[in-house]
Scaffold this motif. Structure first.
Motif, short mmCIF file in Angstrom:
data_model
loop_
_atom_site.label_atom_id
_atom_site.label_comp_id
_atom_site.label_asym_id
_atom_site.label_seq_id
_atom_site.Cartn_x
_atom_site.Cartn_y
_atom_site.Cartn_z
N LEU A 221 0.08 -8.58 -11.38
CA LEU A 221 -0.13 -7.52 -10.38
C LEU A 221 0.64 -7.84 -9.11
O LEU A 221 1.24 -6.96 -8.49
N GLN A 222 0.63 -9.12 -8.71
CA GLN A 222 1.30 -9.52 -7.47
C GLN A 222 2.82 -9.45 -7.63
O GLN A 222 3.53 -9.08 -6.71
N HIS B 1 2.47 3.84 -2.24
CA HIS B 1 3.87 4.02 -2.56
C HIS B 1 4.08 5.33 -3.29
O HIS B 1 5.02 6.08 -3.03
N LYS B 2 3.16 5.61 -4.21
CA LYS B 2 3.22 6.82 -5.02
C LYS B 2 3.11 8.05 -4.13
O LYS B 2 3.86 9.01 -4.25
N ASN C 39 -3.88 -11.10 -12.41
CA ASN C 39 -3.64 -10.94 -10.98
C ASN C 39 -2.21 -11.36 -10.63
O ASN C 39 -1.55 -10.73 -9.80
N LEU D 108 4.64 -0.48 -10.15
CA LEU D 108 3.23 -0.70 -10.52
C LEU D 108 2.51 0.62 -10.75
O LEU D 108 1.73 0.77 -11.70
N ALA D 109 2.78 1.61 -9.86
CA ALA D 109 2.06 2.88 -9.91
C ALA D 109 2.21 3.57 -11.26
O ALA D 109 1.35 4.32 -11.68
N ALA E 45 -2.79 -5.12 -4.08
CA ALA E 45 -1.59 -4.75 -4.85
C ALA E 45 -1.73 -3.33 -5.39
O ALA E 45 -0.80 -2.51 -5.29
N LEU E 46 -2.90 -3.01 -5.95
CA LEU E 46 -3.12 -1.68 -6.52
C LEU E 46 -3.11 -0.61 -5.43
O LEU E 46 -2.53 0.46 -5.60
N VAL F 132 -2.97 2.68 -13.99
CA VAL F 132 -3.24 1.80 -12.85
C VAL F 132 -4.07 2.51 -11.79
O VAL F 132 -4.94 1.91 -11.15
N TYR G 24 -7.59 1.19 -10.35
CA TYR G 24 -7.81 0.97 -8.92
C TYR G 24 -9.14 1.58 -8.50
O TYR G 24 -9.95 0.93 -7.82
N PRO H 34 -8.79 -13.73 -5.30
CA PRO H 34 -7.92 -13.13 -6.31
C PRO H 34 -8.21 -11.64 -6.51
O PRO H 34 -7.30 -10.84 -6.72
N SER I 164 -5.75 -8.38 -6.02
CA SER I 164 -5.55 -7.31 -7.00
C SER I 164 -5.74 -5.95 -6.35
O SER I 164 -4.93 -5.04 -6.52
N LYS J 134 5.74 -2.82 -6.14
CA LYS J 134 4.68 -1.82 -5.95
C LYS J 134 5.10 -0.44 -6.47
O LYS J 134 4.27 0.31 -6.98
N MET K 115 -1.54 -0.71 -2.58
CA MET K 115 -0.17 -0.51 -2.09
C MET K 115 0.65 0.30 -3.09
O MET K 115 1.50 1.10 -2.70
N SER K 116 0.39 0.10 -4.39
CA SER K 116 1.13 0.87 -5.39
C SER K 116 0.76 2.35 -5.27
O SER K 116 1.61 3.22 -5.44
N GLN K 117 -0.52 2.63 -4.97
CA GLN K 117 -0.95 4.03 -4.83
C GLN K 117 -0.34 4.66 -3.59
O GLN K 117 0.08 5.81 -3.61
#
Lengths: 359, 359
Positions: A281-282, B354-355, A278, A289-290, B347-348, A250, A254, B340, B344, A286, B350-352
């Motif tokens: 993804l939503q 978070h990581k 998408n 997701l990483a 979302a991506l 992911v 990104y 959309p 995407s 989160k 925010m996941s990064q």
């Protein structure tokens, strides 16, 4: 919300769905009267039998059945019409109303042996309702069964477009007669209260309008089908997508998206081409997701061959309820179909045709 | 259909729209009782005054007002919140309920001088309704006026995210009290019929649910705003578009689209970047279409600078009700934003984040 439908199981491998408005109306009827609700449920069991007969006949004739949906005003069998032969369509259309008339006969016979009271009244009501269901669907009224049957019969000696034109003309005559008949009946028959009269007229006009719109839409589809007979899936395909590997992390995805190369991301997994979803993804938390790969975030999309007529590709996308499809050429990815883009291509193509015929 | 709204004119340069469900409900009320309908109209004139006070205050403070929409449960002023200062938001929020309380006072005074009968009853009803309207909107209940006012006040010493979190927490307490209060009142107060009780409880629970959802959505927006503070419009821009000349003939456009290079077609006209509109293509009669140029088929789309924070770009697209926007860099076309795709990217991103925070 009008598009929402609740899946309630499947019969003979055919998925059954209840439309949202149907559910809402059912609740309202239950709230009004338990007896009315029971009649309502029994009526829609009869409608379901009618649709199952359509769907099972489709399957027997090698036609793919997507599902059956129950709406407030009746049912619908959603089948794959790609390459459907007129004689097959005739058979599929005609068996539904015949089944309803047979059901009516059964209720009529049962009624003769039932004791007087609520059981007999109910049987008589079901007899009448199924006679209606059968008779209405035998009228050459597009897009109801009879209209479709007439069109496929007319196709024996005519093109699809000409057969549709004739069938729609017959439909429009019936629509006019139906509305005129309703108004005459409501105002000339004695003993109706004013509100009740208003209600029948309004109800029938709404039904007539829905059927009329359906017939016009069949006509429009036939014109489009005729006009784009020389277009194939490859003609409307766009090359605007990125192909990545399904094991791409992911994080890497990104970085790739930030470069702005493409907004449609495709990848191959298990021999199938999938699309980055998408919606998934939503929905995915989160934190989770990483740690995922592109392969965890894929959605299935319809796939068509590059030499499939564009009209059939459109029908397939509608059947699968997808605004996007991949086009393959000899098994390899060739392009992507997007519904709004197809619509633009079709409109432009038809304008060019118009120009040529007017020269 | 829930998104449809009917424009009915404009006051002080502010467009007024009636939501479809609002219109439907109004017709139903008119059908039920003329007096009830009159009260309904008078109530919504009061709601409109409340919203106009919000909107005019916005304009006085240099904030762009898009429109006012009336819904079945109240009104909404749609304003451009880009760069909105907390003290301005406080002022805009607080004037609405104050206006309603002043209106209530006027009706209260008028009521004292009115003769007994329908006029006085109506004035008393309007007095009560405006007291409600004012009081409800003074409660710190997100996303109603009071909740927004509280948040902007809290922002004096806190970040937007922390202020929103506190305001939403206060809101949730009120929601719980409101539902508990409704149930207690409906079941403990004597003299209510069963159906009436059910109705009040159901109505209030629906209202509580809508407000609760609104508060959650404010919270979510605040989290997103905080998390994507380091993203700009340019980061989510895609390069998937074709630029053509506005005088390109439709015939040439068609040949270009068949090549499948891109499905988003942009062109410059009168110093503005416009987009080829699929809706216009569909609507134009095919015979006429053949004689047109791309410039005749353009739709306006929002335009944002490449260095605008992405959050503000999203807000602008929502305000303009557009799923697409162009990104410009020093006045020149830089890329295209697609909702959309933005979702995407967000979302991506925010996941990064978070990581990183979990490392």
């Amino acid at each position: 919300m009008a598009d929402f439908a609740l899946g309630v199981g499947s019969i003979y491998g055919i998925k059954i769905e209840l439309n949202a408005l149907f559910l809402l109306l059912s609740l309202l009827i239950l709230y009004l009267s338990t007896y009315l609700f029971m009649i309502w449920v029994l009526l829609f069991v009869c409608v379901l039998v009618h649709e199952l007969v359509h769907s099972i006949t489709s399957k027997w004739n090698g036609v793919t059945v997507k599902k059956i949906v129950l709406y407030p005003l009746g049912g619908g069998s959603i089948i794959d019409t790609t390459g459907l032969k007129p004689e097959t369509e005739f058979r599929i259309s005609i068996v539904g109303p015949i089944a309803s008339l047979l059901l009516a006969m059964l209720f009529g016979i049962a009624n003769m042996f039932a004791p007087a009271g609520i059981v007999r009244t109910t049987l008589q009501l079901l007899f009448m309702l199924n006679i209606f269901l059968g008779a209405f669907n035998l009228l050459p009224w597009m897009p109801l069964d009879g209209g479709r049957a007439l069109r496929s019969y007319l196709q024996e000696k005519r093109s699809f477009l000409d057969a549709t034109r004739l069938a729609v003309r017959a439909s429009n005559v019936i629509t006019v007669l139906f509305v005129a008949g309703t108004i005459a009946y409501a105002f000339l028959a004695p003993g109706f209260s004013f509100t009740y009269r208003e209600f029948i007229v309004l109800f029938d006009v709404v039904i007539a309008f829905i059927i009329y719109s359906g017939a016009q839409s069949e006509m429009q589809s036939a014109v489009i089908k005729e006009n784009i007979a020389d277009l194939y899936a490859r003609d409307a395909a766009t090359k605007n997508y990125t192909v990545v590997k399904s094991d791409m992390r992911v994080e890497e995805l990104y970085r790739k998206l930030l470069k702005g190369s493409a907004h449609i991301v495709l990848f191959k997994m298990g021999g199938k081409i999938k699309m980055l979803s998408n919606a998934l993804l939503q929905k995915t938390p989160k934190a989770k997701l990483a740690g995922l790969s592109v392969g965890d975030l894929g959605a299935d999309i319809p796939s068509v061959a590059d030499n499939l007529p564009l009209y059939d590709a459109i029908e397939k996308m509608k059947l699968e309820e997808s605004g996007i499809a991949v086009v393959t050429k000899r098994g390899r990815l060739f392009g992507v179909l997007l519904m709004p883009h197809i619509e633009s291509i079709v409109a432009l193509h038809m304008s060019q045709k118009h120009k040529q015929t007017n020269k």
